[in-house]
Write a protein that holds these residues in place. Sequence first.
Motif, PDB file in Angstrom:
ATOM      1  N   GLU A  77       0.986  -1.311  -0.101  1.00  0.00           N
ATOM      2  CA  GLU A  77      -0.358  -0.031  -0.106  1.00  0.00           C
ATOM      3  C   GLU A  77       1.005   1.409  -0.130  1.00  0.00           C
ATOM      4  O   GLU A  77       0.197   2.184  -0.252  1.00  0.00           O
ATOM      5  N   LEU A  78       2.424   1.100   0.190  1.00  0.00           N
ATOM      6  CA  LEU A  78       2.849   2.389  -0.191  1.00  0.00           C
ATOM      7  C   LEU A  78       2.971   3.008  -0.831  1.00  0.00           C
ATOM      8  O   LEU A  78       3.075   3.888  -1.170  1.00  0.00           O
ATOM      9  N   ARG A  79       2.968   1.341  -2.450  1.00  0.00           N
ATOM     10  CA  ARG A  79       3.421   2.241  -3.257  1.00  0.00           C
ATOM     11  C   ARG A  79       2.189   3.339  -4.169  1.00  0.00           C
ATOM     12  O   ARG A  79       2.016   4.079  -4.688  1.00  0.00           O
ATOM     13  N   HIS A  80       0.513   3.025  -3.345  1.00  0.00           N
ATOM     14  CA  HIS A  80      -0.145   3.534  -3.279  1.00  0.00           C
ATOM     15  C   HIS A  80      -0.103   4.865  -3.004  1.00  0.00           C
ATOM     16  O   HIS A  80      -0.694   5.557  -3.542  1.00  0.00           O
ATOM     17  N   SER A  81       0.548   5.187  -1.690  1.00  0.00           N
ATOM     18  CA  SER A  81       0.707   5.758  -0.919  1.00  0.00           C
ATOM     19  C   SER A  81       1.589   7.219  -2.052  1.00  0.00           C
ATOM     20  O   SER A  81       1.118   8.300  -1.806  1.00  0.00           O
ATOM     21  N   ALA A  82       2.400   6.368  -2.474  1.00  0.00           N
ATOM     22  CA  ALA A  82       3.284   6.873  -2.993  1.00  0.00           C
ATOM     23  C   ALA A  82       3.217   7.388  -4.870  1.00  0.00           C
ATOM     24  O   ALA A  82       3.142   9.001  -4.830  1.00  0.00           O
ATOM     25  N   THR A  83       1.939   7.086  -5.245  1.00  0.00           N
ATOM     26  CA  THR A  83       1.057   7.633  -6.305  1.00  0.00           C
ATOM     27  C   THR A  83       0.157   8.689  -6.098  1.00  0.00           C
ATOM     28  O   THR A  83       0.884  10.019  -6.657  1.00  0.00           O
ATOM     29  N   GLU A  84       0.045   8.382  -4.871  1.00  0.00           N
ATOM     30  CA  GLU A  84      -0.974   9.902  -4.697  1.00  0.00           C
ATOM     31  C   GLU A  84       0.184  11.065  -4.451  1.00  0.00           C
ATOM     32  O   GLU A  84      -0.314  12.283  -4.887  1.00  0.00           O
ATOM     33  N   PHE A  85       1.334  11.216  -3.788  1.00  0.00           N
ATOM     34  CA  PHE A  85       2.272  12.002  -3.889  1.00  0.00           C
ATOM     35  C   PHE A  85       2.516  12.703  -5.261  1.00  0.00           C
ATOM     36  O   PHE A  85       2.396  13.739  -4.778  1.00  0.00           O
ATOM     37  N   ILE A  86       2.939  11.801  -5.967  1.00  0.00           N
ATOM     38  CA  ILE A  86       3.345  11.987  -6.741  1.00  0.00           C
ATOM     39  C   ILE A  86       1.655  13.149  -7.727  1.00  0.00           C
ATOM     40  O   ILE A  86       2.068  13.961  -7.976  1.00  0.00           O
ATOM     41  N   TYR A  87       1.129  12.459  -8.286  1.00  0.00           N
ATOM     42  CA  TYR A  87      -0.113  13.216  -8.511  1.00  0.00           C
ATOM     43  C   TYR A  87      -0.744  14.135  -7.671  1.00  0.00           C
ATOM     44  O   TYR A  87      -0.689  15.500  -8.030  1.00  0.00           O
ATOM     45  N   SER A  88      -0.041  14.485  -6.039  1.00  0.00           N
ATOM     46  CA  SER A  88      -0.345  15.980  -5.553  1.00  0.00           C
ATOM     47  C   SER A  88       0.275  17.007  -6.328  1.00  0.00           C
ATOM     48  O   SER A  88      -0.021  18.098  -6.001  1.00  0.00           O
ATOM     49  N   ALA A  89       1.351  16.234  -6.056  1.00  0.00           N
ATOM     50  CA  ALA A  89       2.523  17.545  -7.082  1.00  0.00           C
ATOM     51  C   ALA A  89       2.216  17.429  -8.309  1.00  0.00           C
ATOM     52  O   ALA A  89       3.276  18.532  -8.695  1.00  0.00           O
TER      53      ALA A  89
END
Length: 168
Positions: free
Chosen positions: A108-120
Amino acid sequence: GAGAGLRYEAIAGLKWGSVDFEKDEILICAAYKRGMKRFEQFPKNGEQSRTVILPDVGNYLIGLRAGQGDHDLVCRGPKGDWLRYEHFNVHLKKLCVEAGVKVVTPHELRHSATEFIYSAGGTDEDVSQFLTQRNQSSVKPYKHRTSTRLHDIAGRVTLLPKLHVLNS
């Protein structure tokens, strides 16, 4: 995991020789295959792949790197050997509880990483490259586009002071 978008298997197999601080990239050329109980070279269809190093992760890794050779593992277990899934998972749960966020799995950390990229401001193509996926359709399962709740949570999470726990 959240800072690099890597699967546990790639984190367990990551050696210092695969971390390029000049280019801010990680070369993924080995992974631990839990089902086979062994490390495998070139885990993605016989090919290496690259991902970027986010600044917080890069700064942490630079500090951790001192005195280690290129063949040494980046993340180690409690006995100084390779990082087993169970150890990683136990410490991840502990960090989630300490941060006051929902307990997540290593994947699920991979899912969090994608959200950080999208939010930036990242696009599907950016996320695809960050996750080392061959095509953009592969990122669909990772695309959640959460509300401002994720931003609130991310603001409470400080990676640098906690990262040392996973390597102790």
